[in-house]
Enzyme design. Structure first.
Site, PDB file in Angstrom:
ATOM      1  CB  THR A 254      -1.039  -0.065   1.244  1.00 31.80           C
ATOM      2  OG1 THR A 254       0.338   0.143   1.913  1.00 31.80           O
ATOM      3  CG2 THR A 254      -1.703  -1.028   0.919  1.00 31.80           C
ATOM      4  CG  ASP A 255       1.207   6.329  -1.271  1.00 28.79           C
ATOM      5  OD1 ASP A 255       2.078   6.083  -0.613  1.00 28.79           O
ATOM      6  OD2 ASP A 255       1.193   6.615  -2.225  1.00 28.79           O
ATOM      7  CD1 TRP A 256       3.377   4.328   5.955  1.00 28.42           C
ATOM      8  CD2 TRP A 256       3.959   4.333   3.630  1.00 28.42           C
ATOM      9  NE1 TRP A 256       5.187   3.973   5.508  1.00 28.42           N
ATOM     10  CE2 TRP A 256       4.641   3.560   4.174  1.00 28.42           C
ATOM     11  CE3 TRP A 256       3.609   3.505   2.571  1.00 28.42           C
ATOM     12  CZ2 TRP A 256       6.142   2.360   4.688  1.00 28.42           C
ATOM     13  CZ3 TRP A 256       4.686   2.783   2.384  1.00 28.42           C
ATOM     14  CH2 TRP A 256       5.557   2.230   2.698  1.00 28.42           C
TER      15      TRP A 256
END
Length: 761
Positions: A254-256
């Site tokens: 994931t992106d954060w």
């Protein structure tokens, strides 16, 4: 004892130079067979801001990630976004990826990746979050400086060697942001609608090249939605395309803060979750909340209830183990190195070759003379351009400012003075530091008065890494230069005609003062050696050879994303979605329908649909230009641009002979017709003369950067491949090359075609 002996044998197998993919797969399967359900699940979510656990019982190490593609970020605290304030985490800051793309030099991309990979290896980072390969769709996008421009072919040819160089160190790239993340406004939820044809021909092509040719070991899912589903756990993007069609065997990360749903995360291909319950950068989750992640306790409980098949559980664990074995458990890549002379020299070389000379009426190169007075103006001449920008922030060991570089190069003979000229305030994430107008007036007046008595003025301005500039988390608000710079530049040019303009940015911008300017240099975020590289170009020690990786339009509404109204950028509420964009819910848009509307000038389309405000988080955005992105649009509709894709001047001149074709090979002689050694980027574009569907007039299909001494001629060749002739047929879901006549255009830019030949397929 047997367990210890087993792992020593495994480690020995991995560190052997004979270790290959079969060895890795064997190790992965052996480890998997010894893991409990709980250990498999625990691999899939974070234990801190930038790390995830291994399997301590089995000796499988943790995985450590770092931003970003331009250098190894300073150390971040375990469970907050605060800087850890180490004293040994300074890096070499490499130029931003727009600069790398502007070199048009794949060999430099490999060097870049290898160098930054060595620094990541030394810092014990296993995954470097980059490169970014999203495309340049709007000049307002705050993260365009992290990407490689508007053309998928150029981006592909530059990202593949970068990835190969990086991963040669045993450090994984994390390719981002997959996919359709071409803006920061509403980035956490905007639902992007696009045709399959545009998706495959444009927006997925660099990702495909990075995975299939570059062998990327991990991919980062983006924040936005596609077909009403978040991209980071999107069934079509990840399961159907990335993993099934392309055969990707790495991990999807994931992106954060980009995960939103446990079931989608489980079943739609997400492998590793970071940053949940935060907004990605400015908020934090409690340190004891990691088990509450979508792939944490909720995932484990579903598995225990038998709701998740073993095939999915094991697939996620395999991908995470494969990533760990390739990186943290790989011992045959040395220990890396940090801030070496080689790294600094590479940063300077890339910066030199990426700087683009846009205008020169003979004032450059600047030859110093005794007692010459040079006035340097502009905040960017002294400001750190590595600080800020969001996740791309860096702490370089040494950042050579433009003022310092100019002083070191010209100071022996010349008197160098400095005037700030304007100010932009503090670097703050998500906020703008508003300064009083009286300060702008005072700084501008001081600079203009000093300019009147200088022999030459070198202005270094542009954008910076502040919020609403070139920065993550917020797009630009205007096509104009900020902080009153247009007025400042206009008055400087009136005060002293011997003014060299150097504009730093990762984006195009308006130039109301251009006609009065003698010289314009497009700089980028050049990193540690910014000042030295810039002085190398201004002085003529290095002949400029950079070419633009995106088009500079005259005005914002010339870009189709803005021309079609809020529905094209930044997005509208679905109830405001004008026809003919609707389409069936959950289905890709129809390319032919979109292109027909574009060709008809969008007649009957409601341009007045108001943009969403982000409060309902349901904005929908249409990529209405479809396949006609960047120069494709400008060519098709014969729209003049200020500076075209592929444009860049030199201190010498190049003449092109008549191109010829022999079979499938197109050749053209290129001669340095000036008196200075230089490099030229020879560009080959291909156009389908009569297609059954709307196609761009021409598309970049090959380029080569050639070095030529004065009077030297070299033959540059390009062999046409079948893939160069194809378009994506969304009805048949396959690439198609139609029989007929094609034209190969040979030029120095997309708008400077020097010759063409016909090819019958």
């Amino acid at each position: 004892m047997r367990k210890i002996l087993f792992f020593f044998l495994m480690l020995g197998a991995l560190t052997s130079s004979a270790a290959d993919n079969d060895d890795i797969e064997s190790m992965v399967e052996t480890l998997l067979s010894k893991m409990t359900l709980e250990e498999k699940i625990r691999l899939s979510y974070a234990q801190s801001k930038f790390s995830s656990p291994g399997v301590a019982r089995l000796g499988v190490p943790e995985l450590y990630c770092s931003d970003g593609p331009h250098g190894v970020r300073m150390e971040i605290c375990w469970n907050s976004w605060d800087h850890a304030d180490w004293t040994n985490d300074s890096c070499t800051a490499f130029p931003a990826l727009t600069c790398l793309a502007a070199t048009w030099q794949p060999e430099l991309a490999y060097l870049y990746g290898r160098m930054v990979g060595e620094e990541a290896r030394y810092r014990k980072k296993n995954v470097l979050l980059g490169p970014g390969v999203n495309l340049y769709r709007t000049p307002l996008n705050g993260r365009n400086f992290e990407y490689m421009g508007e053309d998928p072919y150029l981006t592909s040819r530059m990202c593949v060697p970068y990835i190969q160089g990086l991963q040669s160190n045993g450090v994984a790239c994390c390719l981002k942001h997959y996919a359709l993340n071409e803006q920061e406004t509403f980035r956490d939820h905007v639902d992007v609608r696009v045709s399959d044809r545009a998706l495959y021909e444009l927006y997925l092509r660099p990702f495909h090249a990075a995975v299939v040719e570059g062998g990327a070991w991990s991919v980062m899912g983006s924040y936005n939605q596609y077909l009403n589903q978040h991209a980071t756990h999107n069934a079509r993007l990840i399961n159907d395309i990335l993993k099934k069609e392309w055969g990707f065997d790495g991990a999807v990360i994931t992106d954060w803060g980009a995960a939103h749903n446990t079931d989608e995360a489980i079943f739609n291909g997400l492998d590793l979750e970071f940053g949940s319950f935060t907004d990605g950068l400015s908020t934090e989750a409690p340190i004891n909340s990691y088990d509450d992640y979508y792939l944490g306790r909720a995932y484990l409980e579903k598995c225990r209830r038998g709701e998740v098949p073993d095939s999915i559980i094991n697939d996620k664990a395999r991908r995470m183990l494969r990533l760990i074995v390739r990186t943290a458990m790989s011992g045959n890549h040395g220990f890396g190195s940090m801030n070496t002379r080689e790294h600094v020299a590479a940063a300077r070389k890339i910066a030199q070759e990426g700087i683009v000379l846009l205008k020169n009426n003979g004032i450059l190169p600047l030859v110093p003379k005794d007692n010459m007075k040079i006035l340097v103006v502009g905040e960017n001449a002294t400001r750190s351009l590595c600080a800020g920008g969001g996740s791309s922030e860096l702490k370089p060991r040494d950042e050579v400012s433009p003022l310092r570089g100019i002083k070191e190069r010209f100071g022996d003979k010349c008197t160098i003075e400095y005037a700030k000229g304007y100010a932009s305030g503090r670097t703050m994430y998500g906020k703008v530091d508003v300064l009083p107008q009286v300060l702008y007036d005072s700084l501008r007046n001081e600079a203009v008065e000093k300019a009147k008595t200088a022999d030459y003025v070198i202005y270094v301005g542009g954008l910076n890494k502040n919020h609403n500039q070139d920065c993550e988390g917020g797009d630009r608000e205007s096509y104009q230069l900020p902080f009153g710079q247009d007025r400042l530049i206009t008055e400087l040019l009136a005060a002293n005609s011997n003014t060299v303009l150097v504009i730093v940015s990762g984006n195009a911008y308006d130039m109301p003062w251009l006609d009065k300017a003698q010289a314009l240099v497009q700089s980028w975020y050049l990193g540690s050696e910014a000042g030295h590289a810039l002085a190398d170009i201004i002085s003529g020690d290095v002949c400029p050879s950079g070419k633009l990786p995106f088009s500079f339009a005259y005005k914002l509404n010339d870009y189709p994303a803005h021309k079609i109204g809020a529905v094209g950028y930044p997005g509208v509420s679905p109830d405001k979605l004008p026809q003919p964009f609707g389409g069936e819910e959950g289905k890709p848009l129809n390319s032919a329908r979109l292109l027909k509307a574009a060709v008809n000038g969008w007649k009957g389309i409601d341009f007045c649909a108001l943009p969403g405000d982000g409060t309902k988080k349901d904005e929908t955005e249409i990529y209405g230009e479809d396949i006609l992105l960047g120069y494709r649009w400008f060519d098709y509709f014969k729209t003049k641009v200020r500076f075209p894709f592929g444009f860049g001047l030199s201190y010498t001149t190049f003449s092109y002979g008549k191109p010829t074709i022999n079979g499938r090979t197109v050749s053209v002689p290129v001669r340095n017709s000036g008196n200075v050694a230089g490099q030229e980027v020879v560009q080959f574009y291909v156009g389908d003369d009569k297609a059954s569907v709307i196609r761009p007039v021409m598309e970049l299909r090959h380029f080569e950067k050639v070095a030529l001494e004065p009077g030297e001629t070299k033959q540059v060749s390009y062999t046409i491949g079948d893939d160069d002739l194809k378009y994506f047929d969304e009805e048949r879901h396959e690439w198609v090359a139609e029989r007929g006549s094609f034209t190969v255009y040979v030029g120095a830019s997309a708008a400077d075609i020097r010759g063409k030949v016909k090819y019958n397929y």
